[in-house]
Write a protein that holds these residues in place. Structure first.
Motif, PDB file in Angstrom:
ATOM      1  N   THR A  14       0.861  -1.179   0.000  1.00  0.00           N
ATOM      2  CA  THR A  14       0.000   0.000   0.000  1.00  0.00           C
ATOM      3  C   THR A  14       0.894   1.224   0.000  1.00  0.00           C
ATOM      4  O   THR A  14       2.104   1.117   0.250  1.00  0.00           O
ATOM      5  N   ARG A  15       0.305   2.345  -0.252  1.00  0.00           N
ATOM      6  CA  ARG A  15       1.076   3.594  -0.240  1.00  0.00           C
ATOM      7  C   ARG A  15       1.724   3.791   1.129  1.00  0.00           C
ATOM      8  O   ARG A  15       2.907   4.078   1.238  1.00  0.00           O
ATOM      9  N   GLU A  16       0.921   3.611   2.192  1.00  0.00           N
ATOM     10  CA  GLU A  16       1.428   3.792   3.553  1.00  0.00           C
ATOM     11  C   GLU A  16       2.512   2.772   3.874  1.00  0.00           C
ATOM     12  O   GLU A  16       3.527   3.097   4.488  1.00  0.00           O
ATOM     13  N   GLY A  17       2.295   1.525   3.465  1.00  0.00           N
ATOM     14  CA  GLY A  17       3.273   0.474   3.720  1.00  0.00           C
ATOM     15  C   GLY A  17       4.597   0.730   3.022  1.00  0.00           C
ATOM     16  O   GLY A  17       5.665   0.520   3.600  1.00  0.00           O
ATOM     17  N   LEU A  18       4.525   1.165   1.775  1.00  0.00           N
ATOM     18  CA  LEU A  18       5.753   1.457   1.031  1.00  0.00           C
ATOM     19  C   LEU A  18       6.498   2.651   1.628  1.00  0.00           C
ATOM     20  O   LEU A  18       7.732   2.641   1.721  1.00  0.00           O
ATOM     21  N   LEU A  19       5.762   3.687   2.025  1.00  0.00           N
ATOM     22  CA  LEU A  19       6.411   4.854   2.631  1.00  0.00           C
ATOM     23  C   LEU A  19       7.045   4.478   3.970  1.00  0.00           C
ATOM     24  O   LEU A  19       8.149   4.924   4.291  1.00  0.00           O
ATOM     25  N   ALA A  20       6.371   3.636   4.759  1.00  0.00           N
ATOM     26  CA  ALA A  20       6.935   3.181   6.030  1.00  0.00           C
ATOM     27  C   ALA A  20       8.198   2.352   5.782  1.00  0.00           C
ATOM     28  O   ALA A  20       9.196   2.498   6.495  1.00  0.00           O
ATOM     29  N   PHE A  21       8.159   1.500   4.757  1.00  0.00           N
ATOM     30  CA  PHE A  21       9.330   0.700   4.401  1.00  0.00           C
ATOM     31  C   PHE A  21      10.498   1.601   4.005  1.00  0.00           C
ATOM     32  O   PHE A  21      11.638   1.374   4.399  1.00  0.00           O
TER      33      PHE A  21
END
Length: 180
Positions: A14-21
């Motif tokens: 997800t967008r949030e998951g990728l940014l957190a990664f």
């Protein structure tokens, strides 16, 4: 119409998951800076760039001003002052696991965790010397909050059970005292 072979379907992507990664991955921050500046060069609106990359307007402005002054070398992170942490991810995971258990299980003469108890535990278990304030800060980072002089897990079942047991054992008011 979108090409079906270029569709992301994994639930973790997800967008949030990728940014957190990207925030957790060393070196990914420079990639985000480069991507943002490439989008600026392409003529994209700054509002769209900060929305899509999860940035703040101030971050984008700072990067642009620094690059305008010093060139692309300004994108590299400057060395940070201070001693790097000794608590790597492996030790942090072990610490989280330890904090879910009672200090008594580790031979410590405490019922609940507090800063001094954790400092002793870190020295014994991992050979890491922490000051009490550092130990308190790590407990806070791991989701524990100070309650009446010691720490409880913020959403732990044990904390709820302890709170209920405490309420059951407290005397209610001054009934039957007769008062003087």
């Amino acid at each position: 119409m979108r090409n079906p072979t270029l569709t992301l379907t994994h639930p973790e992507v997800t967008r949030e998951g990728l940014l957190a990664f990207a925030r957790k991955t060393p070196g990914a921050a420079i990639g985000i800076k480069v991507a943002a500046l490439l989008l600026v060069l392409e003529g994209q609106r700054p509002k769209w760039i900060i929305d899509i990359l999860g940035l703040t307007r101030q971050s984008l402005n700072n990067w642009m001003h620094n690059v305008n002054e010093r060139g692309v070398a300004a994108l590299k992170a400057l060395p940070r002052s201070g001693r790097p942490t000794q608590l790597n991810e492996k030790i942090q995971r072990a610490l989280e696991s330890d904090l879910e258990r009672s200090p008594l299980e580790f031979g410590l003469n405490r019922v609940r965790w507090d800063g001094p108890t954790l400092a002793v535990h870190m020295k014994r278990q991992f050979g890491i010397k922490l000051k009490v304030r550092q130990a308190q800060m790590w407990m806070h980072r791991l989701g524990y909050r100070l309650k009446h002089g010691s720490y409880l897990q913020a959403c732990s079942e044990d904390a709820t059970r302890f709170s209920r047991a405490l309420k059951k054992t407290q005397k209610s008011g001054t009934e039957g005292d007769g008062g003087v």
